[in-house]
Scaffold this motif. Structure first.
Motif, PDB file in Angstrom:
ATOM      1  N   ASN A  50       0.818  -1.210   0.000  1.00  0.00           N
ATOM      2  CA  ASN A  50       0.000   0.000   0.000  1.00  0.00           C
ATOM      3  C   ASN A  50       0.846   1.252   0.000  1.00  0.00           C
ATOM      4  OD1 ASN A  50      -2.600  -1.027   0.010  1.00  0.00           O
ATOM      5  ND2 ASN A  50      -2.435  -1.539   2.160  1.00  0.00           N
ATOM      6  N   THR A  84     -10.896  -5.099  -3.884  1.00  0.00           N
ATOM      7  CA  THR A  84      -9.872  -5.477  -2.910  1.00  0.00           C
ATOM      8  C   THR A  84      -9.646  -6.968  -2.872  1.00  0.00           C
ATOM      9  OG1 THR A  84     -11.656  -5.274  -1.356  1.00  0.00           O
ATOM     10  CG2 THR A  84      -9.850  -3.710  -1.157  1.00  0.00           C
ATOM     11  N   ILE A 114      -1.789   4.918  -4.589  1.00  0.00           N
ATOM     12  CA  ILE A 114      -0.904   5.887  -3.947  1.00  0.00           C
ATOM     13  C   ILE A 114       0.516   5.349  -3.795  1.00  0.00           C
ATOM     14  CG2 ILE A 114      -2.812   6.939  -2.679  1.00  0.00           C
ATOM     15  CD1 ILE A 114      -1.481   5.742  -0.136  1.00  0.00           C
ATOM     16  N   GLN A 136      -9.185   4.195   1.954  1.00  0.00           N
ATOM     17  CA  GLN A 136      -8.887   2.768   1.800  1.00  0.00           C
ATOM     18  C   GLN A 136      -7.436   2.377   2.103  1.00  0.00           C
ATOM     19  OE1 GLN A 136     -10.020   1.181  -1.984  1.00  0.00           O
ATOM     20  NE2 GLN A 136      -9.445  -0.908  -1.437  1.00  0.00           N
ATOM     21  N   PRO A 137      -6.426   3.094   1.548  1.00  0.00           N
ATOM     22  CA  PRO A 137      -5.055   2.668   1.821  1.00  0.00           C
ATOM     23  C   PRO A 137      -4.732   2.682   3.305  1.00  0.00           C
ATOM     24  CG  PRO A 137      -5.100   4.329   0.090  1.00  0.00           C
ATOM     25  CD  PRO A 137      -6.475   4.265   0.653  1.00  0.00           C
ATOM     26  N   GLU A 149      -6.479  -0.211   4.992  1.00  0.00           N
ATOM     27  CA  GLU A 149      -5.822  -1.490   4.686  1.00  0.00           C
ATOM     28  C   GLU A 149      -4.573  -1.663   5.534  1.00  0.00           C
ATOM     29  OE1 GLU A 149      -5.130  -1.678   0.480  1.00  0.00           O
ATOM     30  OE2 GLU A 149      -7.185  -2.328   0.052  1.00  0.00           O
ATOM     31  N   GLU A 150      -3.810  -0.577   5.633  1.00  0.00           N
ATOM     32  CA  GLU A 150      -2.576  -0.642   6.406  1.00  0.00           C
ATOM     33  C   GLU A 150      -2.905  -0.934   7.870  1.00  0.00           C
ATOM     34  OE1 GLU A 150       0.091  -0.460   4.517  1.00  0.00           O
ATOM     35  OE2 GLU A 150       1.269  -1.043   6.273  1.00  0.00           O
ATOM     36  N   ASN A 204      -3.885  -4.542   8.352  1.00  0.00           N
ATOM     37  CA  ASN A 204      -2.742  -5.457   8.380  1.00  0.00           C
ATOM     38  C   ASN A 204      -2.045  -5.452   9.731  1.00  0.00           C
ATOM     39  OD1 ASN A 204      -3.284  -6.145   5.788  1.00  0.00           O
ATOM     40  ND2 ASN A 204      -1.651  -4.901   4.885  1.00  0.00           N
ATOM     41  N   THR A 221     -11.345  -7.376   6.284  1.00  0.00           N
ATOM     42  CA  THR A 221     -11.319  -7.167   4.844  1.00  0.00           C
ATOM     43  C   THR A 221     -11.668  -5.714   4.561  1.00  0.00           C
ATOM     44  OG1 THR A 221     -12.353  -9.320   4.747  1.00  0.00           O
ATOM     45  CG2 THR A 221     -12.087  -8.160   2.679  1.00  0.00           C
ATOM     46  N   VAL A 222     -10.860  -5.046   3.764  1.00  0.00           N
ATOM     47  CA  VAL A 222     -11.147  -3.656   3.419  1.00  0.00           C
ATOM     48  C   VAL A 222     -11.517  -3.587   1.946  1.00  0.00           C
ATOM     49  CG1 VAL A 222     -10.280  -1.306   3.402  1.00  0.00           C
ATOM     50  CG2 VAL A 222      -9.429  -2.919   5.090  1.00  0.00           C
ATOM     51  N   LYS A 234       2.410   5.842  11.437  1.00  0.00           N
ATOM     52  CA  LYS A 234       2.073   5.270  10.129  1.00  0.00           C
ATOM     53  C   LYS A 234       1.107   6.199   9.387  1.00  0.00           C
ATOM     54  CE  LYS A 234       2.896   1.708   7.663  1.00  0.00           C
ATOM     55  NZ  LYS A 234       4.137   0.951   7.518  1.00  0.00           N
ATOM     56  N   MET A 258       1.809   7.990   5.756  1.00  0.00           N
ATOM     57  CA  MET A 258       0.987   7.811   4.574  1.00  0.00           C
ATOM     58  C   MET A 258       0.341   9.109   4.094  1.00  0.00           C
ATOM     59  SD  MET A 258      -0.725   4.117   5.331  1.00  0.00           S
ATOM     60  CE  MET A 258      -1.345   3.925   3.676  1.00  0.00           C
TER      61      MET A 258
END
Lengths: 305, 296, 296
Positions: free
Chosen positions: A51, A215, A253, B56-57, B60-61, B64, B76-77, B283, B287
């Protein structure tokens, strides 16, 4: 005399146009492959997407694309074959048949985004599955079913009547004749059609954005089959390679989004190339295998729609 | 033979489907197994998020990292856009809907909005960006409004060289554009008849990079890293930094929301807390978003 | 022995027949349910959101996010129509030339090279076409004509390549369906190859060629991602070939995910999908008309 010259000029024009189209394809492939050079590196092909950092791969997306293809074929080939057999062998001329043909034409001309939106209503919302691989597979089935049906129907109709009559005369039932005699003879043509359809399934995107989602859960073979992380679970969201390109071009990104998109495009066109070559080989090989059956086959005009 | 293998395939498919179906109902029940509060260390269950592509990014990060901490949680994203996020969470299809705008602003039926709870999880700054050939470094709010409403059409009118301004907008439904209209345009209408519309941050970046004299707006999270090709403009001489946002000098930013139906429980609550936490803040910054801890 | 055979006969005959009939019916059911679903959602604009049909079909004002929202679809309908017709105009002469080449000029080169080339062109995914458009075509247009490059023209060019194989293959089938005796008779009368092709063969294959053109038109109308990536998506009527505009499919891809179920805006988008569906019916009707005329 003038007419001779005109004739020569036009012949020249036709050659130029033909060369232009071939050149166009070569240009496309050259552009895609040169921008996406290095797409074969294992780190990229099988690596996890990232990501935030450069250097991520497209492993899960590739798996999704292939798995989606397999599931779609498992659903759509039997259905297309069944419908093709019905139209070629059982349907009686009349209103009903006319109506079915109208439906096939309608289905064939549906814009893929409309099918995607239907999928959103039917397979995502109504069933309560959410974005799933199976929802995506069903949506692409709708897109491919008319084509597959037509391929199967034509292949069956192309089998010479004398083969069929011979089988029936020997006391075989209609169904036996169909399964043991007609289908094997029609197989080469069906296989070619299916492989070409597979290439198109691989490349579909618009219908999948609304059904299979954008996704991919982190895939893990050790996970429980019911968990969204298990690659073989068909009730998980599955972003395919085509959708990935679309997403990278729009919201990626990661710093190397463009390179990943280019490499993914390269993988896609290579796959398309492979499918086409495979179709050609399959048809040649199968035709040789069934040689003799098809000597008398007259090339049928495939019906327009 | 071939027919047989097809049959086998279908059978396998059905079995997979049935198994997965069963599994699904099991795992949703799991979430209720513990009673949150006390036992912080034992989250489990399945969380699904959907919505905003801008968030979303980050989600997701966070997912995780959160799954790394609590291996029994599966997150789940999904993307889909802010509208999808609100839709899905209102329908109960996902536990968390991600959105660029508060749910009440998207929903027409206000009675439904009452059931939904918005959680601010991060801030996101946006920047006015131009093609590299534009030799202007700062614009006033008024100048930006005039450019996007079509009153100013040449860079020379705002101190640049004699060059046509190519306006690039986001679609009317985009969260980024909603923020732009609210914080920068302030009621002045964007003129639809000028310029072009690009679907996303990425498409905007590509268009700006390649179009001389172009101007648009993108999320800062999109400008981090090696993407130095775009030129960022100051607004009223103020740069888009966290400091300037905190001191209210820079107007062009908004919150990102995670929306739940009713008060979140267990793993869902734990996850939202985690996204907002000090622990995850570095983080968030890395980002290109603004951690909540710095905004409050 | 005979009894068992009889039983098997019934079994295989009827089960098999039932199965394939089911497959045939499934196509009917699927088609009908697509129509019902899309129309059911599409008419909600009129029944629930109170948008007038007249406004939808005849107004050029599309301002769904205004305080006084307007939902006129004319811009998108015109945009889609222009881009598809443009693509067909550009593509048909080339497709026809290719079809003639494959059938009459050099069948060997045609089947060894051109047919596989066309199959590959069909196989290239539409996102890849869009991507090629953005990375190669748009810069090329900008260098030649100035401005932004995203335009109706770019959409037309990308689409014309995408529908080329469709029109070619159907036109080629139509040409090969013309009896060989026509060609011989024409040669016998002393005409050149060009005269035979242009005065005898092509007119004889007219019906099939028109069918191909309409199918190409239908495919162009329904194409979403590739067009959306290059056409500029400005919500306005195009002022010329080199001006950006928007299409039905483009506005759907951009806004559908960002709007919420049940809002007037979202309903209006579903109505656009319904319009798209009706237009594809129109094409089928056209093809049938052409077919019927050809029979006469």
């Amino acid at each position: 005399m003038v007419s001779r010259i005109v004739d020569k000029v036009w012949t020249g024009v036709f050659y130029v146009v033909a060369a232009f189209v071939v050149g166009l394809l070569v240009l496309f492939f050259a552009a895609i492959l040169s921008k996406g050079w290095g797409f074969w590196q294992p780190d990229f092909l099988f690596g996890k997407p990232s990501n935030t950092q450069a250097g991520g791969g497209v492993g899960p997306q590739l798996i999704n694309s292939l798995y989606m293809l397999v599931i779609t074929l498992l659903i759509s080939v039997p259905l297309g074959l069944g419908a093709g057999i019905y139209l070629a062998e059982y349907a009686k001329q009349g209103r009903m048949l006319n109506f079915i043909r109208l439906c096939i034409e309608t289905m064939a001309s549906l814009p893929s985004i409309v099918v995607g939106l239907f999928g959103l209503l039917a397979f995502v919302t109504l069933t309560g599955w959410g974005y799933t691989l199976i929802g995506g597979a069903l949506a692409i089935t709708i897109l491919n079913l008319p084509g597959l049906t037509r391929i199967c129907e034509n292949a069956i109709l192309d089998v010479p009547a004398n083969i069929k009559e011979g089988s029936l005369a020997l006391g075989a039932t209609r169904w036996q004749t169909l399964v043991r005699v007609i289908l094997p003879a029609a197989l080469p043509q069906i296989m070619t059609g299916v492989i070409l359809a597979a290439g198109r399934i691989f490349g579909e995107a618009a219908a999948l954005i609304y059904t299979a989602g954008l996704t991919t859960p982190l895939l893990n073979f050790a996970a429980d089959l019911s968990s969204p992380a298990h690659p073989l679970n068909i009730f998980r969201p599955a972003e395919t390679l085509t959708v990935h390109i679309w997403k990278l071009n729009s919201e990626g990104i990661v710093p190397d989004a463009k390179i990943i998109a280019a490499k993914s495009a390269a993988i896609l066109v290579i796959m398309v190339l492979l499918f086409n070559v495979a179709a050609r080989f399959a048809s040649v090989a199968l035709q040789r295998y069934f040689a003799g059956n098809r000597r008398t086959t007259k090339k049928k005009m495939s019906d327009a729609a | 033979m071939w027919k047989k293998s097809v049959k086998f395939g279908i059978a396998a498919l059905l079995i997979t489907g049935v198994l997965a179906g069963c599994g699904k109902s099991d795992s949703t029940a799991e979430g209720n197994a513990d009673n949150g509060e006390a036992k912080q260390e034992s989250y489990s269950g399945t969380i699904t998020l959907a919505g905003s592509t801008a968030l979303q990014p980050l989600a997701e990060e966070a997912a995780n990292e959160f799954m790394g901490k609590y291996p029994n949680v599966s997150i789940t994203v999904q993307g889909g856009g802010s509208g999808t996020g609100v839709n899905q969470v209102a329908a109960g299809a996902v536990q968390i809907g991600n959105s660029d705008v508060p749910s009440a602003e998207k929903l027409e039926d206000k009675s439904k909005a009452g059931e939904l709870i918005d959680h601010k999880v991060a801030g996101i700054a946006f920047a006015i960006v131009v093609n590299k050939d534009v030799n202007v470094d700062s614009l006033t709010l008024k100048q930006i409004q005039d450019i996007f409403s079509g009153k100013i059409t040449n860079w020379k009118d705002v101190g640049g060289k004699d060059e046509k301004i190519n306006v690039i907008n986001r679609p009317a439904s985009s969260g980024t554009r909603a923020t732009f209209e609210k914080t920068v345009m302030k009621g002045v209408k964007i003129n639809e008849a000028i310029g072009t519309v690009q679907d996303s941050n990425g498409a905007v970046e590509q268009a700006i990079n390649s179009t001389p004299g172009s101007i648009s707006y993108v999320a800062m999270s999109y400008l981090i890293g090696e993407k130095k090709d775009l030129k960022t403009l100051k607004i009223d001489g103020v740069e888009p930094t966290v400091e300037n946002i905190k001191t209210e000098k820079y107007p062009f930013w908004s919150y990102e929301y995670m929306i739940t139906k009713g008060e979140p429980k267990d793993a869902v609550r734990g996850f939202i807390e985690y996204v907002k936490s000090e622990e995850f803040a570095p983080k968030v910054k890395e980002m290109g978003y603004i951690p909540m801890s710095e905004l409050e | 022995m005979k009894g068992k055979g009889q039983l098997n006969y019934w079994k295989s005959e009827y089960i098999g027949r039932a199965l394939v009939t089911f497959c045939g019916l499934l196509i009917v059911i699927t088609t009908l349910s697509i129509i019902v679903f899309i129309c059911g959602k599409g008419i909600q604009s009129f029944t629930e959101s109170g948008i007038s049909l007249k406004e939808m079909l005849f107004s050029t004002e599309w301002k769904p996010s205004d305080s006084d929202p307007k939902y006129g679809a004319v811009i998108f309908i015109v945009g889609s129509t222009l881009v598809s017709i443009g693509a067909v105009l550009l593509s048909t002469p080339i497709a026809l030339a290719l079809a003639i080449f494959i059938n009459f000029i050099s069948p060997k080169f045609g089947s060894a090279v051109l047919k596989p080339v066309l199959e590959l062109l069909v196989g290239i995914p539409s996102v890849v076409y869009g991507w090629l458009g953005v990375t190669i075509l748009i810069p090329l247009l900008r260098e030649s004509f100035g401005g932004v490059g995203f335009s109706l023209l770019a959409g037309i060019i990308v689409l014309s390549v995408m529908i080329l194989p469709t029109i070619t293959s159907i036109a080629s089938d139509a040409l090969s369906g013309v009896p060989f005796s026509y060609l011989e008779a024409s040669y016998g009368l002393g005409s050149t190859r060009w005269q035979a092709i242009s005065r005898v063969i092509v007119p004889a294959a007219k019906t099939g060629i028109f069918t191909g053109i309409v199918l190409g038109l239908a495919r162009a109308f329904g194409e979403a991602l590739a067009v959306q990536m290059v056409i500029g998506n400005a919500v306005k009527l195009p002022s010329g070939l080199y001006s950006p505009t928007a299409t039905l499919t483009g506005i759907l891809t951009m806004d559908m995910a960002n709007t919420i179920n049940g809002t007037a805006w979202n309903n209006a988008l579903w109505t656009l999908a319904m319009i798209l569906l009706f237009i594809s019916f129109l094409f089928i009707f056209l093809i049938r008309m052409i077919g019927r005329k050809g029979e006469r």
